[in-house]
Design an enzyme around this catalytic site. Structure first.
Site, PDB file in Angstrom:
ATOM      1  N   GLU A   1       2.133   5.657   7.719  1.00 17.60           N
ATOM      2  CA  GLU A   1       3.521   5.811   7.251  1.00 17.60           C
ATOM      3  C   GLU A   1       4.247   6.943   7.984  1.00 17.60           C
ATOM      4  O   GLU A   1       5.452   6.849   8.243  1.00 17.60           O
ATOM      5  CB  GLU A   1       3.550   6.052   5.736  1.00 17.60           C
ATOM      6  CG  GLU A   1       2.857   4.982   4.894  1.00 17.60           C
ATOM      7  CD  GLU A   1       3.311   3.559   5.189  1.00 17.60           C
ATOM      8  OE1 GLU A   1       4.460   3.370   5.628  1.00 17.60           O
ATOM      9  OE2 GLU A   1       2.509   2.625   4.994  1.00 17.60           O
TER      10      GLU A   1
ATOM     11  N   GLU B   1       5.033  -2.435  12.821  1.00 21.05           N
ATOM     12  CA  GLU B   1       3.774  -2.448  12.077  1.00 21.05           C
ATOM     13  C   GLU B   1       2.547  -2.448  12.988  1.00 21.05           C
ATOM     14  O   GLU B   1       1.544  -1.815  12.685  1.00 21.05           O
ATOM     15  CB  GLU B   1       3.735  -3.643  11.118  1.00 21.05           C
ATOM     16  CG  GLU B   1       4.828  -3.614  10.060  1.00 21.05           C
ATOM     17  CD  GLU B   1       4.817  -2.339   9.213  1.00 21.05           C
ATOM     18  OE1 GLU B   1       3.825  -1.582   9.262  1.00 21.05           O
ATOM     19  OE2 GLU B   1       5.806  -2.105   8.491  1.00 21.05           O
TER      20      GLU B   1
ATOM     21  N   GLY C   1       0.843  -1.197   0.000  1.00 19.43           N
ATOM     22  CA  GLY C   1       0.000   0.000   0.000  1.00 19.43           C
ATOM     23  C   GLY C   1       0.871   1.237   0.000  1.00 19.43           C
ATOM     24  O   GLY C   1       0.627   2.195  -0.722  1.00 19.43           O
ATOM     25  N   ALA C   2       1.933   1.184   0.825  1.00 20.82           N
ATOM     26  CA  ALA C   2       2.856   2.309   0.931  1.00 20.82           C
ATOM     27  C   ALA C   2       4.097   1.830   1.663  1.00 20.82           C
ATOM     28  O   ALA C   2       4.113   0.752   2.249  1.00 20.82           O
ATOM     29  CB  ALA C   2       2.208   3.474   1.696  1.00 20.82           C
ATOM     30  N   MET C   3       5.156   2.662   1.629  1.00 19.42           N
ATOM     31  CA  MET C   3       6.409   2.313   2.305  1.00 19.42           C
ATOM     32  C   MET C   3       6.992   3.561   2.946  1.00 19.42           C
ATOM     33  O   MET C   3       7.119   4.605   2.303  1.00 19.42           O
ATOM     34  CB  MET C   3       7.398   1.708   1.294  1.00 19.42           C
ATOM     35  CG  MET C   3       8.773   1.413   1.852  1.00 19.42           C
ATOM     36  SD  MET C   3       8.709   0.190   3.182  1.00 19.42           S
ATOM     37  CE  MET C   3      10.134   0.698   4.140  1.00 19.42           C
ATOM     38  N   GLU C   4       7.404   3.417   4.222  1.00 21.18           N
ATOM     39  CA  GLU C   4       7.758   4.559   5.059  1.00 21.18           C
ATOM     40  C   GLU C   4       9.177   5.073   4.904  1.00 21.18           C
ATOM     41  O   GLU C   4       9.724   5.669   5.843  1.00 21.18           O
ATOM     42  CB  GLU C   4       7.525   4.183   6.523  1.00 21.18           C
ATOM     43  CG  GLU C   4       8.487   3.130   7.080  1.00 21.18           C
ATOM     44  CD  GLU C   4       7.985   1.701   6.994  1.00 21.18           C
ATOM     45  OE1 GLU C   4       8.515   0.844   7.722  1.00 21.18           O
ATOM     46  OE2 GLU C   4       7.065   1.435   6.183  1.00 21.18           O
TER      47      GLU C   4
END
Length: 892
Positions: A326, A348, A289-292
């Site tokens: 994120e 997480e 979905g997304a990456m921090e």
């Protein structure tokens, strides 16, 4: 994280610790590399689970990486250069391919102290959505081009540059990118220099400021064509949202959320955001979905872009949650990082909890904590009741095992136990403990025990003792409760045992938990009358001054991570609280969900739950309906294996019709976010079940939409598309595929992709499956198309499974063992309910190994057997009940 001209250089300063190391150096080196002068082709070997694995030796560690990469966006390669300083030349490169390691040998022993290591390397801009990869996009003029982007978590930084690719081996980074001068180049830090590249007038070299000390998996760079919108947070941090060219407007909602979120976290943690800027960027081809990534957060387009006219309410909410998640990682994960992947849940689970806290702060009208129970808490309990679940803290060795723990246990159970812990400690002490933890370990690494110690010091409560029972053993308890009136008091007898999806626990020593329990009564349904810590198998509790006619309920707010089974008398007294809404929404939801799970496990009859579901006739709350809808969907899928599937659809129509009539099709003055979500949910449920008036209106509105007479509002598109497809023909499907092709927004394409599987005709199902692997569908979205077919009908389930088997090589090669392969398998097979299918699935994956999905496969086989047992146990009584209802419909 809810992936060829003159060679650039890659230099790395090293610190040699302790006694002189042997004359060799161990690095992590991806199979996507070829060392120059000796090109090395590495294949992908299937890796069995729990292979022997050793972490990198600690006698050499990096201080700083000076990294320059020059991607070729046409040939899909990039290069780097490495030469030894001090005239010490490596005499050999020994590749350990399956362990993704390379050993550098030297002619003599390296001395203690610092040195510089330089390496030549060439890499591929792959198409696997991991490492340094290419992402396909179309320009406004229709030309297909590629961006170069990164996804390094968990173990793919080594695909971009040779490195000590473990989270605890932190260093600073000086990054430079050599890129075409008309492209945007981004990395973790701000640009400090941009100058022409001497060897090619069409290129520029972009240098970025040195990063703080950080882990390799958080490094990021992007080269492509983007527009942006920007603002400054009230703390002075420059915030930008990068969008596809021409779509800057669609970045404004995420920008607003990010600008509110950074100060919220700064205040909550009492620790400032440590970088001068943060960029949020929409990537076309993106697996997660997304990456921090620190300072450069990457997103799927659908997790970041909001079109004011064409985005639905659920998309806005999704974007707000993902941005909140994120940005929480910028502190919790990036500033303080888990010591090893065993503690991934800490990253997480925490971010999955605090994203809700943040969204509740920014958008109180979302009632987001009630939604948490349906979206995370119950989902985690469903998975954690299986024999093939795993503890929150799971021992991780070989890289092939890491992807497997990016699941609902790490995220959703992790978030749920942190929510329970926060409630147990209280917000004030929780914040104090978080500040102690982040301050003590900033720019370092930490383990689960370190967080417990900080929270224990802040609260004075036995945090480690309590939480170890929740993180180190899998599963959760079922609390059985019965009551007795003793004069003016109520005596409760509580007992705990492990809740199992298959019914009773059959092991030798039943695990025990330390369970924070809250108890409320009808005197004040929103307030705990008593809070206790249940630290033994059985307990008696006396509630003072409870009248005989008052109900008593456990687990106020559905915060404790356990299920409750009431005596029949206690349950009977709670049911009117559903009908008259005197029970709070989240408690109505929890009560229904517990009963459904008890029925699924064979502890009570499914018919009892159907009777309770009918009591929700006056229910106004979106999330309660959402959970009810989800459970009825599970039951419908189960009963699709019988010849009375239509009867359960009649039940669905009876339950949902009254709320459907109250809501109507069009928004009323004064309605808000949750009304829009509820309308979409209810109309979709009625339409799918074949409710005549809903179907007719959906067809009328769809026709007007297609003809351009009256465009459907974004919130109505999914239910209308689903309804007309489910009850449509080949022409309907063709129109839908045409709408997909014409859609300029990824949200609309995804909306259509998710409902295509509703079509019922065998030849159309096959057409949808073929479409799933076509160029029209982005690689990460193929999974939801195939999954939609599997979930759409009995025939679709069989067709999807056959399609996966027939196309396994292509699918596995596409996802290369990432978590998308696990999701594909889960969506495609878990709806089966025949014993022999479990054997067939198991046999297929024994001959077609998917190591990173091994636990998912075991869970799916267990679910198939559980479904079969449920069907054998309850099908006949459900059928009789539905027939009886038909003969004498209940009065509402």
């Amino acid at each position: 994280m809810w992936l060829a001209a003159a060679a650039p250089s890659l230099a790395r300063r090293l610190l040699f610790l302790g006694p002189p190391p042997p004359p060799l150096l161990l690095l992590l080196f991806s199979r996507s590399f070829r060392r120059r002068r000796r090109l090395h082709s590495l294949g992908l070997a299937a890796m069995p689970e729990k292979r022997p694995f050793e972490r990198l030796p600690a006698d050499v560690s990096p201080i700083n990486y000076s990294l320059c990469l020059k991607p070729d966006l046409l040939d899909f390669t990039f290069e780097g250069k490495l030469e030894a300083a001090a005239q010490i030349h490596a005499t050999g490169f020994n590749y350990q391919n399956e362990d993704e390691k390379v050993t550098l040998s030297f002619p003599s022993t390296l001395q203690t102290g610092t040195g510089t290591l330089k390496i030549d390397f060439v890499g591929e801009l792959n198409d696997k959505m991991k490492g340094f990869y290419r992402s396909k996009y179309t320009t406004p003029s229709g030309e297909v081009r590629y961006a170069a982007v990164t996804q390094f978590e968990a173990t793919d930084a080594r695909r971009a540059f040779p490195c000590w690719d473990e989270p605890a081996i932190k260093a600073t980074f000086d990054i430079s990118l050599v890129v075409p001068k008309d492209r945007v180049a981004l990395s973790n830090m701000n640009v400090i220099d941009r100058k022409p590249y001497p060897d090619d007038e069409n290129l520029v070299e972009v240098k970025f400021a040195r990063t703080p000390v950080m882990s390799t998996y958080l490094v990021a760079f992007v080269v492509g064509e983007y527009d942006f919108v920007e603002t400054r947070s009230k703390d002075g941090v420059c915030v930008r949202v990068y969008t596809p060219v021409g779509k800057a407007e669609q970045g404004k909602f995420a920008l607003e959320v990010a600008a509110k979120t950074l100060p919220f976290y700064k205040d909550y943690f009492n620790v400032p955001y440590p970088l001068p800027k943060i960029d949020l960027i929409a990537i076309a081809d993106f697996a997660a979905g997304a990456m921090e990534n620190w300072g450069l957060v990457t997103y799927r387009e659908t997790a970041l872009l909001i079109d004011p006219k064409n985005s639905c309410s659920s998309s806005r909410q999704w974007v707000a949650l993902v941005v909140g998640h994120e940005l929480a990682h910028q502190w919790f994960g990036n500033l303080v990082t888990m010591e090893w992947w065993t503690h991934l849940w800490l990253n997480e689970g925490f971010a999955s909890w605090i994203e809700y806290l943040c969204v509740d702060h920014c958008f109180p009208e979302y009632d987001i904590w009630t939604q948490f129970v349906s979206a995370d808490y119950t989902r985690a309990q469903e998975l954690d009741a299986l024999d093939n679940s795993h503890p929150i803290e799971v021992s991780v060795g070989h890289p092939s095992e890491v992807d497997e723990i990016f699941d609902a246990i790490s995220y959703s159970k992790g978030a749920s136990v942190i929510r329970m812990l926060h409630d147990y400690i209280g917000d004030k002490d929780f914040k104090k403990g978080m500040n102690m933890y982040l301050t003590k370990f900033q720019q370092k690494n930490a383990a689960t025990e370190d967080l417990w110690e900080s929270l224990e010091n802040a609260s004075g409560k036995p945090i480690a003792a309590v939480m170890n029972t929740w993180t180190k053993q899998m599963g959760f308890p079922l609390i059985y409760v019965e009551a007795e009136q003793v004069e003016d008091d109520r005596l409760l007898r509580l007992s705990q045992k492990k809740f199992c999806a298959g019914g009773s626990y059959v092991g030798e020593d039943c695990p025990q938990w330390m369970v924070p329990i809250t108890i409320s009564t009808s005197e004040d349904p929103n307030q705990a009358k008593l809070k206790i810590l249940m630290d033994k198998p059985e307990m008696n509790v006396v509630l003072k001054n409870v009248k005989p006619d008052q109900w008593v309920k456990l687990n106020l707010g559905t915060v404790g991570f356990y299920r409750t089974q009431y005596s029949s008398a206690m349950l009977e007294s709670l049911l009117p609280g559903i009908r008259d809404l005197s029970l709070p929404p989240v408690d109505r939801l929890g009560l229904q969900n517990d009963l459904f799970s008890l029925a699924r496990a064979g502890i009570i009859s499914t018919v009892e739950v159907l009777k309770v579901m009918e009591a929700f006739v006056n229910e106004p709350n979106y999330t309660v309906w959402s959970d009810l809808s989800c459970n009825l969907g599970i039951l419908s899928t189960l009963l699709s294996h019988t010849d009375f599937y239509e009867e359960i659809q009649e039940f669905v129509k009876d339950v949902f019709s009254p709320i459907g009539e109250r809501l109507g099709w069009d928004p009323k003055p004064g309605e808000g976010h949750l009304d829009a979500l509820l309308r979409g949910l209810v109309l979709g449920k009625l339409g799918k079940a074949g409710h005549k008036a809903t179907l007719e209106e959906a067809r009328r509105r769809f026709k007007d939409h297609v003809e351009g007479k009256q465009i459907l509002s974004a919130d109505l598109r999914s239910p209308v598309y689903l309804t007309v497809l489910k009850h449509g023909d080949g022409t309907t499907l063709d129109i839908m595929l045409k709408l997909h092709k014409q859609a300029d927004m990824q949200e609309e394409k995804n909306r259509i992709e998710r409902v295509l599987g509703a079509t019922l005709l065998p030849d159309l199902i096959q057409k949808v499956l073929t479409f799933a692997l076509s160029e029209e569908v982005r690689p990460q979205d193929t999974v939801s198309v195939i999954g939609g077919v599997a979930g759409g009908s009995k025939h679709g389930r069989k067709a999807a499974w056959k399609f996966i088997k027939d196309n396994w090589e292509e699918l596995y090669n596409r996802y290369q063992g990432g978590f998308l392969i696990s999701r594909l398998i889960k969506l495609s097979v878990e709806g089966f309910a025949v014993d022999k299918m479990a054997g067939e699935v198991k046999a297929f994956f024994e001959s077609h190994p998917a190591p990173s999905a091994e636990r998912t496969i075991q869970q799916c086989c267990e679910n198939i057997l559980l479904n079969a047992a449920w069907l054998k146990r309850d099908a006949e009584s459900i059928h009789q009940y539905l027939l009886q209802r038909k003969a004498s419909p209940p009065t509402v």
